[in-house]
Write an enzyme that holds these catalytic residues in place. Structure first.
Site, short mmCIF file in Angstrom:
data_model
loop_
_atom_site.label_atom_id
_atom_site.label_comp_id
_atom_site.label_asym_id
_atom_site.label_seq_id
_atom_site.Cartn_x
_atom_site.Cartn_y
_atom_site.Cartn_z
N GLU A 51 -32.69 -34.39 -2.50
CA GLU A 51 -33.17 -33.48 -1.47
C GLU A 51 -34.29 -34.30 -0.67
OE1 GLU A 51 -34.91 -29.10 -1.01
OE2 GLU A 51 -34.86 -30.15 -2.78
N LYS A 64 -29.95 -24.75 3.99
CA LYS A 64 -30.38 -24.29 2.63
C LYS A 64 -30.54 -22.60 2.76
CE LYS A 64 -33.59 -25.16 -1.01
NZ LYS A 64 -34.93 -26.09 -1.56
N CYS A 77 -31.00 -27.74 -3.76
CA CYS A 77 -32.20 -27.35 -4.84
C CYS A 77 -32.20 -25.86 -5.32
CB CYS A 77 -33.43 -27.85 -4.28
SG CYS A 77 -34.79 -28.21 -5.35
#
Length: 286
Positions: free
Chosen positions: A41, A114, A151
């Site tokens: 990331e 995200k 993540c």
């Protein structure tokens, strides 16, 4: 057989060096037989989200004019590999923690933003990123259907299930996780178990790349614990990196075998979506 790779390295406070170092590791992964190669990331930067600083908004790029994406479009085409590329996106007045899925022909197949944005000491992402508005995405490539989370998304069971229902053959999680300044615990085993759960319950291989090294901003310091993983659809860890060394993990999967195994096991046949409406509520209700 499809080769997947998870790469981990220590990002520096130098975008150009990080990008070119990532290229050298992509070359290594290709030499080992990788077709889809995952970097960690926000690999092009050190993890600036440790602190709240308005100056770091200058790192963001518009997706159509991103130097990072344009660079790796050429790389993907030259080496005939698929690259999920994490980057800091600017879209008019909004900013996102985003990923571009680049095909082996050097074309951007689409973008994912995200979904879940964490906040807390050492992980001040809500200061920088708006919640993603793309929904979960699965991209069809020459090497199978690729599902993407980033993540913090990996801690939510809904992520893997939705990606699997959308047809993912693999789920990729670029990651930046390490020190827990508030709880002062080592979360690496919990993180690993969460990823194993995503793979086993959905019967889809999971690939996660985490960064390594210690990074500091002012009084904040984070030590990232690596341990990048490749997990098969039964939840077995088939490749695992160390906590502190730069590594390139590669493993090959039989795509049709995996698809048949998912079909034959019956978990998708026996699902009862009409029984799951409580998941739409924030709290349980009688």
């Amino acid at each position: 057989m499809i080769g997947v790779a998870a790469i981990q390295f220590a990002s520096l406070h130098d975008k150009d060096k990080n990008i070119h170092h990532a290229l050298s590791l992509i070359k290594q992964a290709k030499e080992k037989g990788a077709d889809i190669i995952l970097l960690q990331e926000l690999f092009a930067y050190d993890y600036f989200c440790q602190i709240e600083d308005y100056n770091f908004f200058s790192l963001a790029e518009e997706k159509d004019n991103s130097t990072i994406i344009n660079f790796f479009k050429d790389v993907a085409k030259e080496y005939n590999v698929v690259l999920p590329i994490s980057f800091f996106e600017k879209d008019i007045n909004s900013y996102y923690n985003s990923l571009a899925l680049i095909s082996n022909k050097g074309e951007v197949l689409g973008y994912y933003r995200k979904t879940h944005i964490p906040t807390g000491t050492g992980y001040e992402e809500k200061f920088y990123f708006a919640p993603g508005d793309t929904g979960y995405k699965v991209f069809k490539t020459d090497f199978g259907n690729i599902g993407i989370g980033i993540c913090w998304d990996q801690w939510f069971s809904e992520t893997g299930r939705i990606l699997a229902l959308k047809g993912a053959d693999f789920i990729f999680f670029p990651t930046a996780i390490g020190s827990e300044p508030v709880t002062n615990e080592d979360s690496s085993s919990h993180w690993k178990n969460a990823l194993i759960g995503q793979a086993a319950l959905n019967m889809v291989p999971v690939i996660a790349s985490n960064r390594i090294g210690t990074e500091s901003f002012n009084s904040s310091q984070q030590t990232f614990y690596g341990t990048s993983l490749i997990i098969d659809g039964d939840g077995n860890v088939v490749k695992e990196a160390s906590r502190d060394k730069e590594e390139v993990l590669v493993y090959k999967f039989n795509l049709e075998k995996n698809r048949g195994h998912r079909r034959d096991w019956g978990i998708y046949r026996d699902r009862r979506p009409e029984c799951y409406t409580d998941i739409l509520k924030r709290e349980s209700e009688d």
